[in-house]
Design a protein around this motif. Structure first.
Motif, PDB file in Angstrom:
ATOM      1  N   ILE A 227      -5.575  -2.354  -2.792  1.00  0.00           N
ATOM      2  CA  ILE A 227      -4.298  -1.878  -3.324  1.00  0.00           C
ATOM      3  C   ILE A 227      -4.077  -0.428  -2.911  1.00  0.00           C
ATOM      4  N   VAL A 228      -5.089   0.405  -3.098  1.00  0.00           N
ATOM      5  CA  VAL A 228      -4.979   1.822  -2.739  1.00  0.00           C
ATOM      6  C   VAL A 228      -4.754   1.972  -1.237  1.00  0.00           C
ATOM      7  N   GLU A 229      -5.456   1.205  -0.436  1.00  0.00           N
ATOM      8  CA  GLU A 229      -5.291   1.264   1.017  1.00  0.00           C
ATOM      9  C   GLU A 229      -3.841   0.975   1.403  1.00  0.00           C
ATOM     10  N   CYS A 230      -3.261  -0.031   0.809  1.00  0.00           N
ATOM     11  CA  CYS A 230      -1.872  -0.395   1.105  1.00  0.00           C
ATOM     12  C   CYS A 230      -0.920   0.731   0.694  1.00  0.00           C
ATOM     13  N   LEU A 231      -1.147   1.326  -0.466  1.00  0.00           N
ATOM     14  CA  LEU A 231      -0.291   2.413  -0.937  1.00  0.00           C
ATOM     15  C   LEU A 231      -0.455   3.667  -0.087  1.00  0.00           C
ATOM     16  N   ILE A 232      -1.672   3.968   0.340  1.00  0.00           N
ATOM     17  CA  ILE A 232      -1.921   5.155   1.169  1.00  0.00           C
ATOM     18  C   ILE A 232      -1.277   5.003   2.541  1.00  0.00           C
ATOM     19  N   GLN A 233      -1.231   3.795   3.051  1.00  0.00           N
ATOM     20  CA  GLN A 233      -0.609   3.565   4.350  1.00  0.00           C
ATOM     21  C   GLN A 233       0.903   3.773   4.294  1.00  0.00           C
ATOM     22  N   ASN A 234       1.457   3.787   3.082  1.00  0.00           N
ATOM     23  CA  ASN A 234       2.897   3.930   2.892  1.00  0.00           C
ATOM     24  C   ASN A 234       3.194   4.987   1.829  1.00  0.00           C
ATOM     25  N   PRO A 235       2.726   6.233   1.990  1.00  0.00           N
ATOM     26  CA  PRO A 235       2.891   7.229   0.933  1.00  0.00           C
ATOM     27  C   PRO A 235       4.358   7.512   0.618  1.00  0.00           C
ATOM     28  N   GLY A 236       4.692   7.445  -0.660  1.00  0.00           N
ATOM     29  CA  GLY A 236       6.055   7.706  -1.109  1.00  0.00           C
ATOM     30  C   GLY A 236       7.006   6.544  -0.918  1.00  0.00           C
ATOM     31  N   ALA A 237       6.615   5.562  -0.143  1.00  0.00           N
ATOM     32  CA  ALA A 237       7.474   4.397   0.115  1.00  0.00           C
ATOM     33  C   ALA A 237       7.186   3.301  -0.901  1.00  0.00           C
ATOM     34  N   LEU A 238       8.190   2.516  -1.181  1.00  0.00           N
ATOM     35  CA  LEU A 238       8.025   1.384  -2.091  1.00  0.00           C
ATOM     36  C   LEU A 238       7.182   0.311  -1.411  1.00  0.00           C
ATOM     37  N   VAL A 239       6.121  -0.092  -2.089  1.00  0.00           N
ATOM     38  CA  VAL A 239       5.299  -1.215  -1.633  1.00  0.00           C
ATOM     39  C   VAL A 239       5.565  -2.329  -2.626  1.00  0.00           C
ATOM     40  N   SER A 240       6.144  -3.412  -2.149  1.00  0.00           N
ATOM     41  CA  SER A 240       6.545  -4.484  -3.060  1.00  0.00           C
ATOM     42  C   SER A 240       5.339  -5.196  -3.645  1.00  0.00           C
ATOM     43  N   ARG A 241       5.575  -5.779  -4.794  1.00  0.00           N
ATOM     44  CA  ARG A 241       4.531  -6.581  -5.440  1.00  0.00           C
ATOM     45  C   ARG A 241       4.112  -7.713  -4.504  1.00  0.00           C
ATOM     46  N   ALA A 242       5.089  -8.298  -3.806  1.00  0.00           N
ATOM     47  CA  ALA A 242       4.799  -9.405  -2.885  1.00  0.00           C
ATOM     48  C   ALA A 242       3.876  -8.946  -1.753  1.00  0.00           C
ATOM     49  N   ASP A 243       4.103  -7.729  -1.245  1.00  0.00           N
ATOM     50  CA  ASP A 243       3.230  -7.201  -0.185  1.00  0.00           C
ATOM     51  C   ASP A 243       1.810  -6.999  -0.697  1.00  0.00           C
ATOM     52  N   LEU A 244       1.694  -6.480  -1.912  1.00  0.00           N
ATOM     53  CA  LEU A 244       0.360  -6.277  -2.483  1.00  0.00           C
ATOM     54  C   LEU A 244      -0.354  -7.597  -2.704  1.00  0.00           C
ATOM     55  N   VAL A 245       0.355  -8.574  -3.229  1.00  0.00           N
ATOM     56  CA  VAL A 245      -0.254  -9.889  -3.464  1.00  0.00           C
ATOM     57  C   VAL A 245      -0.645 -10.530  -2.133  1.00  0.00           C
ATOM     58  N   ALA A 246       0.194 -10.363  -1.107  1.00  0.00           N
ATOM     59  CA  ALA A 246      -0.130 -10.911   0.210  1.00  0.00           C
ATOM     60  C   ALA A 246      -1.399 -10.262   0.755  1.00  0.00           C
ATOM     61  N   ARG A 247      -1.529  -8.955   0.563  1.00  0.00           N
ATOM     62  CA  ARG A 247      -2.725  -8.238   1.024  1.00  0.00           C
ATOM     63  C   ARG A 247      -3.961  -8.747   0.287  1.00  0.00           C
ATOM     64  N   LEU A 248      -3.777  -9.089  -0.979  1.00  0.00           N
ATOM     65  CA  LEU A 248      -4.903  -9.527  -1.799  1.00  0.00           C
ATOM     66  C   LEU A 248      -5.188 -11.016  -1.676  1.00  0.00           C
ATOM     67  N   SER A 249      -4.354 -11.742  -0.957  1.00  0.00           N
ATOM     68  CA  SER A 249      -4.539 -13.191  -0.850  1.00  0.00           C
ATOM     69  C   SER A 249      -5.838 -13.546  -0.139  1.00  0.00           C
ATOM     70  N   GLU A 250      -6.443 -12.574   0.544  1.00  0.00           N
ATOM     71  CA  GLU A 250      -7.720 -12.816   1.214  1.00  0.00           C
ATOM     72  C   GLU A 250      -8.878 -12.830   0.225  1.00  0.00           C
ATOM     73  N   GLU A 251      -8.642 -12.298  -0.980  1.00  0.00           N
ATOM     74  CA  GLU A 251      -9.680 -12.252  -2.015  1.00  0.00           C
ATOM     75  C   GLU A 251      -9.929 -13.661  -2.561  1.00  0.00           C
ATOM     76  N   PRO A 252     -11.122 -13.894  -3.144  1.00  0.00           N
ATOM     77  CA  PRO A 252     -11.427 -15.221  -3.689  1.00  0.00           C
ATOM     78  C   PRO A 252     -10.396 -15.715  -4.703  1.00  0.00           C
ATOM     79  N   SER A 253      -9.872 -14.804  -5.533  1.00  0.00           N
ATOM     80  CA  SER A 253      -8.816 -15.218  -6.470  1.00  0.00           C
ATOM     81  C   SER A 253      -7.687 -14.193  -6.397  1.00  0.00           C
ATOM     82  N   THR A 254      -6.528 -14.650  -5.987  1.00  0.00           N
ATOM     83  CA  THR A 254      -5.363 -13.775  -5.887  1.00  0.00           C
ATOM     84  C   THR A 254      -4.912 -13.410  -7.294  1.00  0.00           C
ATOM     85  N   PRO A 255      -4.694 -12.102  -7.558  1.00  0.00           N
ATOM     86  CA  PRO A 255      -4.342 -11.696  -8.921  1.00  0.00           C
ATOM     87  C   PRO A 255      -2.951 -12.160  -9.341  1.00  0.00           C
ATOM     88  N   THR A 256      -2.832 -12.456 -10.612  1.00  0.00           N
ATOM     89  CA  THR A 256      -1.532 -12.794 -11.190  1.00  0.00           C
ATOM     90  C   THR A 256      -0.753 -11.497 -11.372  1.00  0.00           C
TER      91      THR A 256
END
Length: 76
Positions: free
Chosen positions: A10-39
């Motif tokens: 999550i932090v990596e995604c936010l740091i790559q886009n400082p000050g820019a809106l990172v959508s919930r969908a983008d964060l969930v997509a980034r986390l989809s590689e994890e064993p359980s995608t967060p709700t």
């Protein structure tokens, strides 16, 4: 400040886009590689925990209701 693997992504995604809106969908997509995608609630909980860890570093995460998050430097 130790981050869990999910929090680190999550932090990596936010740091790559400082000050820019990172959508919930983008964060969930980034986390989809994890064993359980967060709700929606789990994502919010991760962000709350990350905020506590970033505050001493002069950083904060601001929520944009229903859309996503932005990483900002804390202004004195």
């Amino acid at each position: 400040m130790a981050l869990s693997p999910v929090q680190a992504k999550i932090v990596e995604c936010l740091i790559q886009n400082p000050g820019a809106l990172v959508s919930r969908a983008d964060l969930v997509a980034r986390l989809s590689e994890e064993p359980s995608t967060p709700t929606r609630n789990a994502l919010d909980l991760h962000v709350t925990r990350i905020r506590r860890k970033l505050t001493p570093l002069g950083l904060t995460i601001k929520a944009v209701r229903g859309r996503g998050y932005r990483l900002h430097a804390v202004e004195d």
